[in-house]
Design a protein around this motif. Structure first.
Motif, PDB file in Angstrom:
ATOM      1  N   UNK A   4       0.876  -1.482  -0.062  1.00  0.00           N
ATOM      2  CA  UNK A   4       0.135   0.049   0.161  1.00  0.00           C
ATOM      3  C   UNK A   4       0.851   1.300  -0.131  1.00  0.00           C
ATOM      4  N   UNK A   5       0.598   2.169  -1.011  1.00  0.00           N
ATOM      5  CA  UNK A   5       1.378   3.616  -0.915  1.00  0.00           C
ATOM      6  C   UNK A   5       0.271   4.376  -0.468  1.00  0.00           C
ATOM      7  N   UNK A   6       0.690   5.148   0.550  1.00  0.00           N
ATOM      8  CA  UNK A   6      -0.019   6.265   1.051  1.00  0.00           C
ATOM      9  C   UNK A   6       0.825   7.660   1.282  1.00  0.00           C
ATOM     10  N   UNK A   7       0.105   8.674   0.783  1.00  0.00           N
ATOM     11  CA  UNK A   7       0.703   9.942   1.017  1.00  0.00           C
ATOM     12  C   UNK A   7      -0.107  10.546   2.046  1.00  0.00           C
ATOM     13  N   UNK A   8       0.470  10.785   3.076  1.00  0.00           N
ATOM     14  CA  UNK A   8      -0.344  11.467   4.067  1.00  0.00           C
ATOM     15  C   UNK A   8      -0.624  12.814   4.016  1.00  0.00           C
ATOM     16  N   UNK A   9      -1.235  13.675   5.220  1.00  0.00           N
ATOM     17  CA  UNK A   9      -1.688  15.044   5.395  1.00  0.00           C
ATOM     18  C   UNK A   9      -3.328  15.222   4.801  1.00  0.00           C
ATOM     19  N   UNK A  10      -3.666  14.571   3.987  1.00  0.00           N
ATOM     20  CA  UNK A  10      -5.192  14.876   3.535  1.00  0.00           C
ATOM     21  C   UNK A  10      -6.060  14.713   4.711  1.00  0.00           C
ATOM     22  N   UNK A  11      -6.824  15.837   5.145  1.00  0.00           N
ATOM     23  CA  UNK A  11      -7.982  15.439   6.245  1.00  0.00           C
ATOM     24  C   UNK A  11      -9.118  14.458   5.345  1.00  0.00           C
ATOM     25  N   UNK A  12      -9.644  13.259   6.249  1.00  0.00           N
ATOM     26  CA  UNK A  12     -10.584  12.647   5.746  1.00  0.00           C
ATOM     27  C   UNK A  12     -11.944  13.527   5.923  1.00  0.00           C
ATOM     28  N   UNK A  13     -12.780  13.146   4.975  1.00  0.00           N
ATOM     29  CA  UNK A  13     -13.882  14.052   5.034  1.00  0.00           C
ATOM     30  C   UNK A  13     -15.217  13.168   4.106  1.00  0.00           C
ATOM     31  N   UNK A  14     -16.165  13.045   4.770  1.00  0.00           N
ATOM     32  CA  UNK A  14     -17.386  12.431   4.249  1.00  0.00           C
ATOM     33  C   UNK A  14     -17.894  11.201   4.910  1.00  0.00           C
ATOM     34  N   UNK A  15     -18.296  10.363   4.057  1.00  0.00           N
ATOM     35  CA  UNK A  15     -19.050   9.341   4.829  1.00  0.00           C
ATOM     36  C   UNK A  15     -18.314   7.825   4.482  1.00  0.00           C
ATOM     37  N   UNK A 376      -0.489   1.170  11.235  1.00  0.00           N
ATOM     38  CA  UNK A 376       0.239   1.855  10.184  1.00  0.00           C
ATOM     39  C   UNK A 376      -0.403   2.481   9.306  1.00  0.00           C
ATOM     40  N   UNK A 377      -1.559   2.096   8.635  1.00  0.00           N
ATOM     41  CA  UNK A 377      -2.400   2.862   7.789  1.00  0.00           C
ATOM     42  C   UNK A 377      -2.801   4.185   8.397  1.00  0.00           C
ATOM     43  N   UNK A 378      -3.200   4.357   9.606  1.00  0.00           N
ATOM     44  CA  UNK A 378      -3.517   5.552  10.187  1.00  0.00           C
ATOM     45  C   UNK A 378      -2.218   6.422  10.247  1.00  0.00           C
ATOM     46  N   UNK A 379      -1.222   5.952  10.862  1.00  0.00           N
ATOM     47  CA  UNK A 379       0.111   6.806  11.137  1.00  0.00           C
ATOM     48  C   UNK A 379       0.385   7.137   9.513  1.00  0.00           C
ATOM     49  N   UNK A 380       0.173   6.562   8.545  1.00  0.00           N
ATOM     50  CA  UNK A 380       0.525   7.056   7.168  1.00  0.00           C
ATOM     51  C   UNK A 380      -0.359   7.943   6.586  1.00  0.00           C
ATOM     52  N   UNK A 389       3.434   0.401   2.822  1.00  0.00           N
ATOM     53  CA  UNK A 389       3.115  -0.632   3.840  1.00  0.00           C
ATOM     54  C   UNK A 389       3.309  -2.027   3.070  1.00  0.00           C
ATOM     55  N   UNK A 390       4.175  -2.802   3.553  1.00  0.00           N
ATOM     56  CA  UNK A 390       4.462  -4.431   3.079  1.00  0.00           C
ATOM     57  C   UNK A 390       3.485  -5.129   3.762  1.00  0.00           C
ATOM     58  N   UNK A 391       3.528  -6.396   3.342  1.00  0.00           N
ATOM     59  CA  UNK A 391       2.871  -7.537   3.962  1.00  0.00           C
ATOM     60  C   UNK A 391       1.231  -7.086   4.032  1.00  0.00           C
ATOM     61  N   UNK A 392       0.717  -6.860   3.071  1.00  0.00           N
ATOM     62  CA  UNK A 392      -0.668  -6.385   3.232  1.00  0.00           C
ATOM     63  C   UNK A 392      -1.846  -7.282   3.464  1.00  0.00           C
ATOM     64  N   UNK A 393      -1.233  -8.696   3.335  1.00  0.00           N
ATOM     65  CA  UNK A 393      -2.168  -9.661   3.325  1.00  0.00           C
ATOM     66  C   UNK A 393      -2.847  -9.904   4.903  1.00  0.00           C
ATOM     67  N   UNK A 394      -2.097  -9.231   5.964  1.00  0.00           N
ATOM     68  CA  UNK A 394      -2.605  -9.094   7.236  1.00  0.00           C
ATOM     69  C   UNK A 394      -3.856  -8.174   7.427  1.00  0.00           C
ATOM     70  N   UNK A 395      -3.522  -7.342   6.729  1.00  0.00           N
ATOM     71  CA  UNK A 395      -4.683  -6.005   6.379  1.00  0.00           C
ATOM     72  C   UNK A 395      -6.168  -6.829   5.857  1.00  0.00           C
ATOM     73  N   UNK A 396      -5.757  -7.516   4.768  1.00  0.00           N
ATOM     74  CA  UNK A 396      -6.953  -8.150   4.146  1.00  0.00           C
ATOM     75  C   UNK A 396      -7.529  -9.238   4.801  1.00  0.00           C
ATOM     76  N   UNK A 397      -7.117  -9.747   6.063  1.00  0.00           N
ATOM     77  CA  UNK A 397      -7.682 -10.680   6.786  1.00  0.00           C
ATOM     78  C   UNK A 397      -8.695 -10.126   7.551  1.00  0.00           C
ATOM     79  N   UNK A 398      -8.780  -8.775   7.777  1.00  0.00           N
ATOM     80  CA  UNK A 398      -9.805  -8.257   8.624  1.00  0.00           C
ATOM     81  C   UNK A 398     -10.567  -6.915   8.031  1.00  0.00           C
ATOM     82  N   UNK A 399     -10.029  -6.292   6.864  1.00  0.00           N
ATOM     83  CA  UNK A 399     -10.596  -5.025   6.575  1.00  0.00           C
ATOM     84  C   UNK A 399     -11.004  -5.181   5.266  1.00  0.00           C
ATOM     85  N   UNK A 400     -12.506  -4.930   5.015  1.00  0.00           N
ATOM     86  CA  UNK A 400     -12.798  -5.299   3.864  1.00  0.00           C
ATOM     87  C   UNK A 400     -12.692  -3.860   2.911  1.00  0.00           C
ATOM     88  N   UNK A 401     -12.012  -3.979   1.601  1.00  0.00           N
ATOM     89  CA  UNK A 401     -11.728  -3.015   0.704  1.00  0.00           C
ATOM     90  C   UNK A 401     -11.244  -1.463   1.409  1.00  0.00           C
TER      91      UNK A 401
END
Ligand code: EPU
Length: 417
Positions: A4-15, A376-380, A389-401
């Motif tokens: 996962x490639x994440x560029x940080x800094x954007x405030x998340x807004x919406x639903x 790590x996603x949140x920190x990013x 973020x490497x080894x994404x299969x851990x994330x895919x075990x428990x978070x849908x899309x």
């Protein structure tokens, strides 16, 4: 391997819409084994763990279909009562088939789950409970071999309130002869959801959600048709995402009453957390968070499954916070990774002391377990620059899309292979 490639800094807004609960779906899928015929579960998240569970019961001879969040489990063809090592090692929750198999078919051969990234995680309390109900249990070559005639009700006390242990024994007791009392039972909403589904199948259960559950066994259960509860851990992860990015998220498909500890602690950091008239949760960041101490505990305490995410938030808080992890002895694998991003965290036993920094910096990091990945996603999302973020299969075990949901509310995130 995907990253996962994440560029940080954007405030998340919406639903953002939360999926059905992983940790409620897995015991519910296991509960289908208690009845003849086809059970239907709706609201099931499309996760690697759900697919693994499908393979597990498919391997036993059961029919399993899964489409559009609807899982159907048909137990008519079951003829193999085993949970092999290959499946259990990727998903500890496989152990949830033990109680139903022993109760309905009188036998089970289930691989012992080993330790994992977050702790030793034994299943001794599941096994002692089944033995007290009359099962003969042997450990052979890494497998639990259980045999029983009809199980008998028993008075059981958990030294530690175990979630899957309570679920396993509640399922076994539902078909046992006589009354079972579970004392110091786990009180998690997922236990209550399972009890409700079992009751809809004809089980007689009282007290789920409290620490004393009484189950009067019945001769037979019928299949269920049931809607799973929303995932309170996914919802909490989005709530922290709003706070850590100074964003404003409306979180839909949520049970705010399942999230009291997280909501209260988030408010202490300064975030606004409000229940909307429609029953959704709105979370808004209001500036740099304040440092807050947390101690993880069984429900209704602060969930260990949100500890890693909260630590990401505390990494950029004003002041020093202490996180006391009391549920799992080793659930701090995210600490060295957060430190790579500039966090200042000291570990001593089950205590993490976090000196909040003004900001984090993007880095290459490695996911080590499911909730560590979310941290790590949140920190990013909050960090300056790019995080990989490497080894994404851990994330895919428990978070849908997860990345799609984050992108839809303004995050700069892509998955690459
Ligand atoms: N424990 C024992 N003996 C047992 C069972 C548990 O000593 O026989 C100990 C564990 O080692 C741990 C404590 O009791 O220290 C509590 O563990 P519990 O049994 O409650 O955990 P679990 O049932 O294996 C579930 C969730 C976990 C969640 C924990 C705690 C599922 C499928 N898993 O695990 O979820 O962290 O409860 O709330 O429901 C996750 O989703 O990321 C996850 C790890």
């Amino acid at each position: 391997m995907e990253k996962l490639l994440i560029k940080g800094g954007a405030p998340l807004k919406g639903e953002v819409v939360v999926s059905g609960s992983k940790n409620a779906s897995l015991p519910l899928l296991a509960a289908a084994l208690l009845a003849g015929g086809a059970s239907v579960l709706r609201g099931v998240p499309a996760l690697r763990d759900v697919k693994t569970f499908g393979s597990l019961i498919g391997n036993m001879g059961a029919g399993f279909t899964f489409e559009d969040a609807r899982a159907e489990i048909n137990t008519a063809g079951i003829g193999n009562f085993a949970a092999p090592y290959e499946l259990v090692k990727t998903m500890r929750a496989s152990v949830l088939v033990l109680g139903p198999l022993v109760a309905r078919y009188g036998r089970a051969r289930v691989s012992l789950p080993g330790g994992c990234a977050i702790g030793a995680r034994p299943i001794n309390l599941h096994l002692v409970g089944l033995e007290k109900m009359g099962a003969r249990i042997q450990l052979e070559e890494g497998y639990v071999i259980a045999e029983a005639g009809r199980l008998n009700g028993a008075s059981l006390y958990f030294d530690i309130p175990t979630v899957t242990g309570t679920e396993n024994l509640m399922m076994a007791a539902a078909l046992a002869k006589g009354t079972t009392v579970l004392e110091n039972a786990a009180r998690e909403p997922e236990v209550v959801d399972l009890a409700n589904a079992l009751i809809s199948m004809g089980a007689r259960i009282e007290g789920a959600g409290g620490s004393l559950i009484e189950i009067e066994g019945v001769d037979e259960l019928k299949p269920y048709s049931y809607d799973v509860i929303p995932d309170r851990i996914e919802a909490a992860t989005f709530a922290v995402a709003a706070a850590i990015t100074q964003g404003d998220l409306l979180i839909r498909n949520v049970r705010p009453d399942h999230m009291d500890a997280v909501s209260i602690k988030l408010r202490e950091t300064g975030a606004e957390v409000a229940r909307t008239p429609e029953g959704f949760l709105r979370v808004r960041g209001t500036g740099r968070p304040k440092a807050v101490n947390i101690t993880t505990m069984p429900y209704p305490g602060f969930p260990t499954d949100v500890q890693a995410q909260f630590m990401a938030l505390m990494s950029i808080a004003r002041g020093t916070s202490i996180i006391n992890e009391t549920v799992f002895e080793n659930r701090f694998m995210h600490v060295p990774e957060l430190k790579r991003m500039g966090a200042d965290i000291n570990l001593k036993g089950g205590l993490a002391t976090i000196n909040g920094m003004e900001g984090l910096k993007g880095a290459e990091v490695m996911a080590t377990d499911l909730r560590a990945s979310a941290s790590l996603v949140l920190a990013a999302l909050a960090a300056e620059g790019q995080t990989v973020i490497h080894r994404l299969y851990h994330l895919d075990r428990g978070y849908e899309r997860m990345e799609d949901k984050l992108r839809a509310v303004g995050a700069d995130v892509v998955r690459i292979s």
